[in-house]
Design an enzyme around this catalytic site. Structure first.
Site, short mmCIF file in Angstrom:
data_model
loop_
_atom_site.label_atom_id
_atom_site.label_comp_id
_atom_site.label_asym_id
_atom_site.label_seq_id
_atom_site.Cartn_x
_atom_site.Cartn_y
_atom_site.Cartn_z
N ASP A 83 0.54 -0.37 -0.23
CA ASP A 83 0.30 0.26 -0.01
C ASP A 83 0.40 0.81 0.06
O ASP A 83 1.88 0.78 0.01
CB ASP A 83 -1.07 -0.16 1.31
CG ASP A 83 -1.74 1.28 1.50
OD1 ASP A 83 -2.17 1.52 0.79
OD2 ASP A 83 -1.75 1.76 2.16
N GLU B 17 1.03 -0.63 -4.64
CA GLU B 17 0.26 0.65 -5.36
C GLU B 17 0.88 2.18 -5.66
O GLU B 17 1.57 2.19 -4.15
CB GLU B 17 -0.51 0.94 -4.03
CG GLU B 17 -1.77 2.04 -4.54
CD GLU B 17 -2.55 2.93 -3.38
OE1 GLU B 17 -3.60 2.92 -3.70
OE2 GLU B 17 -1.87 2.38 -2.35
#
Length: 728
Positions: free
Chosen positions: A405, A458
């Site tokens: 993330d 990401e």
């Protein structure tokens, strides 16, 4: 030291401020003979028992009413194995003395932990069942180099920090203690007197299981057994494999209808896994299941990096959930958050009174967007804690990959900061060199120690080489989310079709940079929250056009180069935004067959067709796998391209992004012959208008688009069709 320590030492150990409890407690050779000292609050009588013979050797005298006992063992000069017979409230208990055991941390482990290169720090740190000198118990280890004193407290010692102060290993900053009879399932924490003399009660950063929120204690449960990665799972992660990911938040995929309570890991294994298999997805990606204090963070503010959340059941039930997925042929990816952590008192924040895990300067250590703390990747022990965690999920749970993330927030020091709110690196630049080194090290380590697993970044910027090897300056990820593609295509689809011809480049631009990284095309949870509306609701027009647009878009997405990711609910066109507090709108699929059923069937067929035909996935990251046939027909908002495999087999993909049917639409092709429609998003089966190309369409020797042969098709309104060449 004499048989009886001075009063100052006794006061210090009782108050929990004695720096080296092993120098005072336990068995010691003194000028008066062999002495045993023990701190046993509320005890009334204490005898030393020789373990080998069971004989009483000496009664210890109480030298302080608060529980300090001491005594000389007559006629004994050499240390021996002993136990303590202790009377509490009229009842005698035979216990092993925690202070008769030697150091626990092996020299090599200590060296590697201090160096920050321990491959598996979780095998040493935390709580581990062990047998020392024939005694069953648990060894505890904690990194807190600036603490004045650390005690382990729990159900085994009445949560009393006086009873089990730990040994400090100065060379590594680790505190350790073996606690006899501390057993599986008991709760514990660490009581810390920090660098400034303040008392802190902390959960174990390496806890393998934790209490259900809002409680925060850690649980003794032992390290899970290793899970070998089967060849089939490795193959499913390959660059040339079809990868279609179903992204899931376990707490809101489906809930109990009577009380809105979560499904358990066991119930999810019974319901979610068969559904994912039936829908044709190859992977399931779980929003973070690391233990986290706040439901509304969806797991993206974790504090128990080594503990699956108790919300859905115990740890081993989660491991069984993964095993069920593997048995169904589905790989499991886990969202992983090494970028920041919340500042809850029981967690990592100012752990030993100092900013141990985070940066001290808020310009480096405080994340303004999320009100969280940023890991100090330059501290070796911190990076080792996180890198070890990545391997832990692969080895001990059988996780097949990690989606990492918010990578951009890690690798840029000025991420979401104004001028003057960030500190440049040592070269004056904006890159976080320590975070970059951490990511490179972690990816390199997983490539060696967990071969076949993958990591997915990401990363929302144009940082070069996210999916390139660290040896060439890349970050070493296997895949990267293509957020540029996602934004461009969603912006295009939100336009009224009459205006799309002016924004034709939004769908073609992605191919200009497509081979710079190994991309995943994501329609994730981030696109259906915070007022962005559902994917369906972003589509223009009336209800018919909304569903037709969505089907055409999915047909385009599954055909475009790159692996696929779809957030739960999108597969049946949920009409409203995702809400983590309730179930998906499964009621939309109740009653008569409707548009939502049609979208659900389409996604299933897209997955199965995509997986069946090698041209749709085999050369995702090779320019030979894609070719435009029609790229410039902005007036009609028509796109036609070819997907190709290693053997030269082709699939033709044609999309009409207007509500106007295009009859006799002719374009040039590479391979003359018959072409059969294998998928049409406008089919009646999907609740489209059922304008199809029945049977086989044959090419003609008519020149179009600089090609000698062409075919003429009917392009349905707001639809994507796939065609496969018939065998000669």
């Amino acid at each position: 030291m004499s048989e009886l320590p001075d009063r100052q030492a006794i006061n210090a150990v009782i108050a929990g401020h004695y720096a080296d409890p092993f120098a005072l407690l336990g068995m010691h050779q003194t000028e008066h003979g062999l002495v045993v000292r023990a701190l046993l609050p509320d005890a009334s009588d204490v005898w030393v028992i020789e373990t080998r013979t069971g004989r009483q050797c000496a009664q210890l005298s109480c030298h302080d009413s608060r529980g300090f006992f001491s005594g000389v063992i007559p006629r004994r000069k050499n240390p021996f194995r002993y136990q303590l017979a202790v009377t509490w409230h009229g009842e005698q208990n035979l216990i092993d003395d925690a202070y008769r055991f030697g150091p626990l941390l092996a020299e090599l482990d200590s060296w590697l932990l201090a160096e920050g290169t321990h491959l598996r720090p979780y095998e040493t740190m935390g709580a581990h069942a062990d047998v020392l000198d024939g005694v069953i118990g648990t060894r505890f280890s904690l990194w807190a180099p600036n603490a004045q004193r650390v005690s382990v407290v729990g159900e085994f010692n009445y949560w009393d920090g006086r009873r089990h102060p730990m040994r400090f290993r100065r060379e590594s900053g680790v505190w350790e203690l073996f606690v006899p009879a501390a057993r599986h399932g008991q709760l514990y924490k660490f009581e810390i007197i920090d660098a400034f003399g303040q008392l802190r009660l902390k959960a174990d950063p390496y806890a393998f299981e934790a209490q259900m929120r809002p409680e925060t204690a850690s649980m003794i449960c032992g390290i899970p057994e290793k899970v070998e990665m089967a060849a089939e799972r490795k193959a499913a992660n390959a660059f040339d494999a079809p990868i279609s990911i179903y992204e899931v938040h376990l707490g809101s995929w489906r809930r109990h209808t009577d009380d809105n309570y979560w499904l358990s890991y066991h119930e999810l294994a019974e319901q979610l896994i068969p559904y994912v298999k039936e829908m044709g997805f190859t992977h399931i990606e779980l929003l973070p299941i690391n233990e986290h204090p706040f439901d509304g963070s969806w797991g993206y503010q974790p504090l128990g990096m080594y503990a699956p959340t108790r919300r859905f059941g115990p740890r081993d039930d989660f491991r069984q959930f993964i095993a069920v997925a593997h048995a169904a042929g589905i790989n499991v990816l886990l969202d992983w958050v090494p970028g920041h952590f919340p500042a809850d008192d029981f967690g990592l924040a100012t752990f030993d009174g100092t900013e141990l895990y985070e940066h001290g300067d808020p310009r480096e250590g405080f994340h303004q967007d999320w009100n969280t703390l940023i890991y100090n990747y330059g501290r070796r022990e911190v990076s080792n804690y996180l890198a070890g965690n990545a391997l832990y999920w692969m080895e001990r749970f059988g996780i097949d990959g990690l989606r990492v993330d918010a990578v951009a927030s890690m690798i840029y020091r000025d991420y979401s900061r104004k001028e003057g709110e960030w500190i440049p690196n040592s070269y004056g630049g904006r890159e976080n060199l320590e975070a970059i080194s951490f990511l490179q090290y972690t990816n390199r380590t997983l490539g060696r120690a967990a071969a076949g697993s993958i990591t997915v970044a990401e990363e929302s910027t144009d940082y070069p080489g996210v999916t390139r090897p660290p040896e060439t300056g890349g970050l070493g990820f296997w895949f990267k989310w293509n957020l540029g593609w996602m934004h461009d295509t969603l912006d295009y689809m939100a336009l009224d079709p009459v205006h799309r011809k002016y924004h034709h480049n939004l769908l073609t631009f992605g191919m200009l940079y497509n081979y710079t990284e190994n991309f995943v095309l994501p329609l994730s949870h981030d696109e259906v929250v915070h007022g962005k509306r559902s994917i369906l609701d972003r589509m223009p027009g009336d209800a018919w056009q909304k569903f037709a647009n969505l089907r055409a878009y999915y047909g385009w997405m599954w055909a475009f180069p790159g692996k696929k990711l779809l957030f739960m609910g999108n597969e049946f066109a949920q009409g409203k935004e995702w809400n983590h507090d309730i179930s998906l709108d499964w009621h939309l699929l109740e009653g008569e067959d409707n548009w939502h059923h049609g979208v659900q069937r389409l996604v299933r067929d897209l997955n199965l067709t995509y997986r069946h035909y090698a041209p749709m996935h085999q050369l995702d990251f090779d320019p030979a796998g894609f070719e435009w046939l029609v790229v410039d027909d902005s007036e009609n908002s028509v796109f036609v391209f070819v997907r190709r495999d290693c053997d030269g087999n082709e699939i033709i993909v044609a999309t009409n992004f207007t509500p106007v049917p295009r009859h006799d639409y002719r374009f040039g092709i590479n391979q003359p012959g018959g072409w059969r429609e294998i998928l049409n998003t406008d089919a009646g089966h999907y609740h489209g208008s059922n304008l199809t190309n029945d049977g086989t369409v044959y090419s003609q020797p008519i020149t179009r688009h600089q090609r000698e042969h062409s075919i003429s098709l009917t392009l349905p309104p707001l639809a994507t069709i796939w065609l496969c060449k018939e065998a000669q």
